[in-house]
Design a protein around this motif. Sequence first.
Motif, PDB file in Angstrom:
ATOM      1  N   UNK A 170       0.814  -1.206  -0.078  1.00 29.54           N
ATOM      2  CA  UNK A 170      -0.061   0.013   0.096  1.00 29.54           C
ATOM      3  C   UNK A 170       0.740   1.173   0.067  1.00 29.54           C
ATOM      4  N   UNK A 171       0.504   2.049  -0.938  1.00 34.60           N
ATOM      5  CA  UNK A 171       1.012   3.514  -0.695  1.00 34.60           C
ATOM      6  C   UNK A 171       2.794   3.700  -1.126  1.00 34.60           C
ATOM      7  N   UNK A 172       3.094   2.697  -1.694  1.00 38.32           N
ATOM      8  CA  UNK A 172       4.558   2.420  -1.619  1.00 38.32           C
ATOM      9  C   UNK A 172       5.261   3.364  -3.280  1.00 38.32           C
ATOM     10  N   UNK A 173       4.140   3.805  -3.683  1.00 35.71           N
ATOM     11  CA  UNK A 173       4.394   4.456  -5.135  1.00 35.71           C
ATOM     12  C   UNK A 173       5.694   4.054  -5.919  1.00 35.71           C
ATOM     13  N   UNK A 174       5.819   2.751  -5.936  1.00 38.41           N
ATOM     14  CA  UNK A 174       6.801   2.019  -6.828  1.00 38.41           C
ATOM     15  C   UNK A 174       8.212   2.443  -5.949  1.00 38.41           C
ATOM     16  N   UNK A 175       8.404   2.843  -4.898  1.00 43.86           N
ATOM     17  CA  UNK A 175       9.685   3.142  -4.253  1.00 43.86           C
ATOM     18  C   UNK A 175       9.989   1.980  -3.416  1.00 43.86           C
ATOM     19  N   UNK A 176      10.965   1.219  -3.921  1.00 36.38           N
ATOM     20  CA  UNK A 176      11.251  -0.013  -3.209  1.00 36.38           C
ATOM     21  C   UNK A 176      11.698   0.207  -1.652  1.00 36.38           C
ATOM     22  N   UNK A 177      12.269   1.448  -1.514  1.00 37.87           N
ATOM     23  CA  UNK A 177      12.612   1.634  -0.052  1.00 37.87           C
ATOM     24  C   UNK A 177      11.493   1.806   1.044  1.00 37.87           C
ATOM     25  N   UNK A 178      10.138   1.854   0.317  1.00 35.66           N
ATOM     26  CA  UNK A 178       9.170   1.891   1.153  1.00 35.66           C
ATOM     27  C   UNK A 178       8.490   0.726   1.438  1.00 35.66           C
ATOM     28  N   UNK A 179       8.989  -0.352   0.785  1.00 34.50           N
ATOM     29  CA  UNK A 179       8.203  -1.798   1.051  1.00 34.50           C
ATOM     30  C   UNK A 179       8.175  -1.893   2.339  1.00 34.50           C
ATOM     31  N   UNK A 180       9.206  -1.597   3.386  1.00 34.74           N
ATOM     32  CA  UNK A 180       8.950  -2.117   4.643  1.00 34.74           C
ATOM     33  C   UNK A 180       8.277  -0.759   5.514  1.00 34.74           C
ATOM     34  N   UNK A 181       7.833  -0.235   4.801  1.00 32.61           N
ATOM     35  CA  UNK A 181       7.002   1.100   5.473  1.00 32.61           C
ATOM     36  C   UNK A 181       7.917   2.358   5.632  1.00 32.61           C
TER      37      UNK A 181
END
Lengths: 336, 504
Positions: B192-203
């Motif tokens: 959810x809401x990661x906007x395709x940024x892999x760094x946001x996969x873990x929140x």
Amino acid sequence: MTLRRNAVSRRTLLAAAGGAALAAPATLRAQGAYPERPLTILVPFATGGYNDRYARAIAPFLQKHFGQPVVVQNRPGGSTMLGNMFYLQQPDDGYMVMVHSAGPFIPLSILTRNAQYKADDFWMINLPSRDSTLLACATNKPFNTVEEVIAQLKRDPRSISVGVQPASADLVNLALLMQGHGIDRSRMRIVTYDGGGPARTATMGGHVDVGFVGGEGFLPVKDRIRPLLAFADEKVDGFEETPLITDHAKAAGFADEFVDGSQRGFVVSKKFRDAAPERYRIMAQAIERATKDPECVTTLKGQQLATTWYGPEASNQAYLRSASLMEKYSDLLKQA
Amino acid sequence: MIDLDAAGSAVALLAGSLDAWIWVIPGLLIGLVFGAMPGISVSMAMALVLPATLYMEFLPAIIFLTSVYTGAGFGGSVPAVLMNIPGTSSAVATTFDGYPMARAGKHNEALGLALVASCLGVLGSYIVLFVLVQPLAELVLRIGPFEMAAIAIWGMILLGSLGGKSLSRGLFAAGIGILIGTVGMNTAGYLRGTANIPELLDGVPTIPAMVGLLAASQLFGLVNTHFLVESEEDRQISLRRIIAGGMMTFRHPVTLIRGSMIGALVGAAPGVGSSISNLLSYAEARRASKDRDSFGKGNPEGVIASESANSSSEGGSMATMLALGIPGGGATAILLAAFAMHNVVGGPRFMDQNRDIVYAIILSNFAQAVLLLFVGTGFVFCASAIVRLPLRFLIPCVLVMATMGSFAIEGSIAGPATLFVFAVLGWLMSSAGYPVAAVVVGLLLGRLIETEMLRAWQLAGGDPAEVLNHPAAIGIILLMCLSLGVSAWQERRRRRAKDLIGVG
């Protein structure tokens, strides 16, 4: 997308360079003082996990056989996806190697996280450690055999709660088992845990009736759980008495397909192997010698770490088999 | 429950080994320094020294690591008090009252309070561990998703309106925090809401976000001030006042004991730990207090509640690790790794067969708690020199340190980028009168509530009646309603009494 395109163009470039180098082996040997710099082991997990411990334990022996200092670097995040992307962006000079739970993490990141690399962008040097999914329950639960669990699920899929990690090899194994027995998975009470640790705690604490989770982590608390089924085709260390899925499937009359829980060991990129075969050979040889070093075997055994040398051929075969099985059942992965 | 023979040989083990002692003070100091650096968490401090323990004997290695654990547990509170930046996520609630105390010139007292509450928290939790390691672990193992969700909701309700003058703004800020906390992959594997940024996969990385929110909103607000402490005569560093502050801890035994209990229990619950326990303890202290309005404005009880809980979490998580072999959080995962590096498998069998070593670890922690009192006093004394530093030097230094710390977490630009984004958000919110602390609470507790509620729902198979099978969870909810009701009633009665006086 940009990343992907870059990788391809660089690979072509390097392949060309590799070709040139092969054409003039004398030049290569002249500059080829490889290894002349320290080797970095990249671990795409945080400090303290199996891969990290393995990397640190084998590092001194690898150092001895590689002839250069060996350092361990952790780069966790995104279930190894961040580490994988970082590794593929490094130059193919043979100064970085990964210690990785390549299976299932690489295929899983592609299938469930839209990672922009392919499973065969990676090349396995040796995957000595194999962990298998274990179906287990707490000792105070009323199940003694897997058949009892299946029989009850067949009567009422809602009657048993099941703990599992989403997007994992364990979930594929669960799905295959239920498919084999014709049990409707969508009607089951499946409880998801973001990690093997929490899933194990929930199984052990009886929050869920049964759990599907990697067996190795259960070893220290073996007395508190009842193992019911191991998803492996040969006896699992520490759970020698546990029935195997191959026998279970044969008895029940369905295909005995399953995926390995974890396949861990040394991994490089395919483009490094193709672009610098000589350096690859030196590195693989050093890893082989370190793995077979009797002193290393003793040290690693003492730390409950695997030491078998399977070699690149067998390791890649096992990795790609599990990757393609996972791809085949990727639709099972998407619905937790 | 105490195996006296084993305890005796544990004493012999410790007394006969110099190795077991020489690492305690270096460990505490390393922990204090790393813990005090914003961005470096307790488990990171331990991870940094883990490779070094490979070359030590087993017992000294574990003692060294637990010393770092103890030191870092307190280290995080120093910047929390002095600069409103929690050095670790376990010191968030310490900022709520510690920093207002420091601004009012009571930094010496606040640090003394925090130190003594921490030492007593560590000591208390290890006493519990010494006597009740097995029952505590068994109890914790029974805390399932229903119970955990109930506890987390309790904390959220008590903290929702934190620090704000207006309830609606507080709730809005908490809502934003919860929303930000849901970014990434949830426990069921949905992105959810990661906007395709892999760094946001873990929140969203919690620590840089938290430092950005809390620090920036404060530092920008201080631009026109010359010193952290306004009045010249309060700007002194006084050992006497640090000690006096420490003595103040004993005036609030109930808060201290309650904090330690919450810390030991919540710290023992796998996956929850000290970053949640300090918030819950603070919330409870605030609810139980007669003088609720003074919380958030420099009430010493707030500091005691937070510090006793975050440091007693150490003993709690050690209980689950020793008795069950489960790492409750990052720090105990590192300890288990250290066990493994020394060819020892942690878990029930280890505890049955090596009771003397387990007791030696516990006894050494008693000593660590006492030594922390002295080492910590020295550390606090030196660290509080920063109140004398003009803010025009201090603010840039703090910002650079915070940026470095957030870079250190992952070794990538994701940390500093998060810090920057959240610093802007924090500044915007605080200048518009929204309490940023509520965002942090939402961020920390929201994820926990979501995860546990989702699991409870899956476990129930979508049937709300399933909650009836979990009496403990119902008990917690009833207790929560009851305590809220009592507080509301007391509040009303007090207001009526005040009105009567006003009229009279």
